[in-house]
Design a protein around this motif. Structure first.
Motif, PDB file in Angstrom:
ATOM      1  N   GLN A   1       0.840  -1.207   0.000  1.00  0.00           N
ATOM      2  CA  GLN A   1       0.000   0.000   0.000  1.00  0.00           C
ATOM      3  C   GLN A   1       0.870   1.251   0.000  1.00  0.00           C
ATOM      4  OE1 GLN A   1      -2.408  -0.590   3.505  1.00  0.00           O
ATOM      5  NE2 GLN A   1      -3.914  -1.837   2.424  1.00  0.00           N
ATOM      6  N   PHE A   2       1.920   1.239   0.810  1.00  0.00           N
ATOM      7  CA  PHE A   2       2.851   2.364   0.860  1.00  0.00           C
ATOM      8  C   PHE A   2       3.496   2.575  -0.507  1.00  0.00           C
ATOM      9  CE2 PHE A   2       7.060   4.186   1.436  1.00  0.00           C
ATOM     10  CZ  PHE A   2       6.762   5.324   2.178  1.00  0.00           C
ATOM     11  N   ILE A   3       3.898   1.492  -1.143  1.00  0.00           N
ATOM     12  CA  ILE A   3       4.540   1.581  -2.459  1.00  0.00           C
ATOM     13  C   ILE A   3       3.575   2.185  -3.487  1.00  0.00           C
ATOM     14  CG2 ILE A   3       5.412   0.202  -4.401  1.00  0.00           C
ATOM     15  CD1 ILE A   3       6.707  -1.642  -2.223  1.00  0.00           C
ATOM     16  N   GLU A   4       2.352   1.709  -3.494  1.00  0.00           N
ATOM     17  CA  GLU A   4       1.373   2.245  -4.451  1.00  0.00           C
ATOM     18  C   GLU A   4       1.129   3.732  -4.232  1.00  0.00           C
ATOM     19  OE1 GLU A   4      -2.160   0.285  -5.523  1.00  0.00           O
ATOM     20  OE2 GLU A   4      -1.212  -1.687  -5.563  1.00  0.00           O
ATOM     21  N   THR A   5       1.012   4.136  -2.984  1.00  0.00           N
ATOM     22  CA  THR A   5       0.765   5.542  -2.656  1.00  0.00           C
ATOM     23  C   THR A   5       1.959   6.427  -2.995  1.00  0.00           C
ATOM     24  OG1 THR A   5      -0.703   4.874  -0.862  1.00  0.00           O
ATOM     25  CG2 THR A   5       0.143   7.121  -0.764  1.00  0.00           C
ATOM     26  N   ASN A   6       3.168   5.887  -2.882  1.00  0.00           N
ATOM     27  CA  ASN A   6       4.391   6.685  -3.014  1.00  0.00           C
ATOM     28  C   ASN A   6       5.257   6.282  -4.208  1.00  0.00           C
ATOM     29  OD1 ASN A   6       4.558   8.386  -0.365  1.00  0.00           O
ATOM     30  ND2 ASN A   6       3.868   6.352   0.247  1.00  0.00           N
ATOM     31  N   LEU A   7       4.673   5.611  -5.178  1.00  0.00           N
ATOM     32  CA  LEU A   7       5.461   5.046  -6.281  1.00  0.00           C
ATOM     33  C   LEU A   7       6.295   6.101  -7.019  1.00  0.00           C
ATOM     34  CD1 LEU A   7       6.266   2.589  -7.897  1.00  0.00           C
ATOM     35  CD2 LEU A   7       4.243   2.953  -9.342  1.00  0.00           C
TER      36      LEU A   7
END
Length: 174
Positions: free
Chosen positions: A68-74
């Protein structure tokens, strides 16, 4: 002074221990801030010169909060100096302890839209006495299947600190 953000997704604390070790290795010329990735923090990316994410594997999976963090901060992850490592007990075995040979890193690469340029795999720690009953039994079963320690009175640290030290040097030069 260089500003470094250390993000962790840790289950039993070994990932945090590894990050603290890396923090010490980075030395006094780095100001490090540590945050729990599992709370999905909002990051001011411009505040940091580099970022390191450490995540542990539990029952064969990295925490969904990591993804989720990766998707939000890609976009930010791709634009900044961000390195990644995962911690798991399988990495205690030779041939399963590199990003190229780790089954968990292969899963990560297949699932994640972010592909870190600098990455590592570290063996974790087995902390039987600290686990709740269910976790102790399940981890013991997994260790029995994989030829690991099954004595539930023991705590065993498999982390190769020389490998962590080499990665720290790479991260500092990244």
């Amino acid at each position: 002074m260089e500003q470094v953000l250390l993000l962790h997704s840790s289950t039993d604390g070994q990932t945090i221990k590894i990050l603290n070790y890396i923090k010490e290795e980075l030395g006094a010329d780095c100001q490090c801030t540590m945050q729990d990735l599992n709370v999905l923090p909002t990051i001011d990316w411009q505040q940091y010169d580099r970022v390191l994410i450490g995540a542990s594997v539990r029952y064969g999976h990295l925490n969904k909060k990591l993804y989720q963090f990766i998707e939000t901060n890609l976009e930010a992850l791709n634009q900044h100096k961000v390195a990644f490592f995962c911690v798991n007990l399988t990495a205690r075995k030779e041939g399963k302890n590199t990003p190229e040979t780790s089954a968990y890193m292969k899963k990560f690469h297949a699932k994640s839209p972010w592909q870190p340029k600098l990455q590592a795999v570290f063996a974790g720690a087995l902390r039987y006495p600290r686990y709740k009953w269910f976790d102790r039994v399940m981890i013991q079963l997994i260790m029995r299947i994989t030829g690991g320690e099954t004595d539930t009175s023991k705590e065993v640290e498999y982390t190769d600190w020389q490998l962590v030290s080499r990665f720290s040097t790479e991260f500092k030069q990244f």
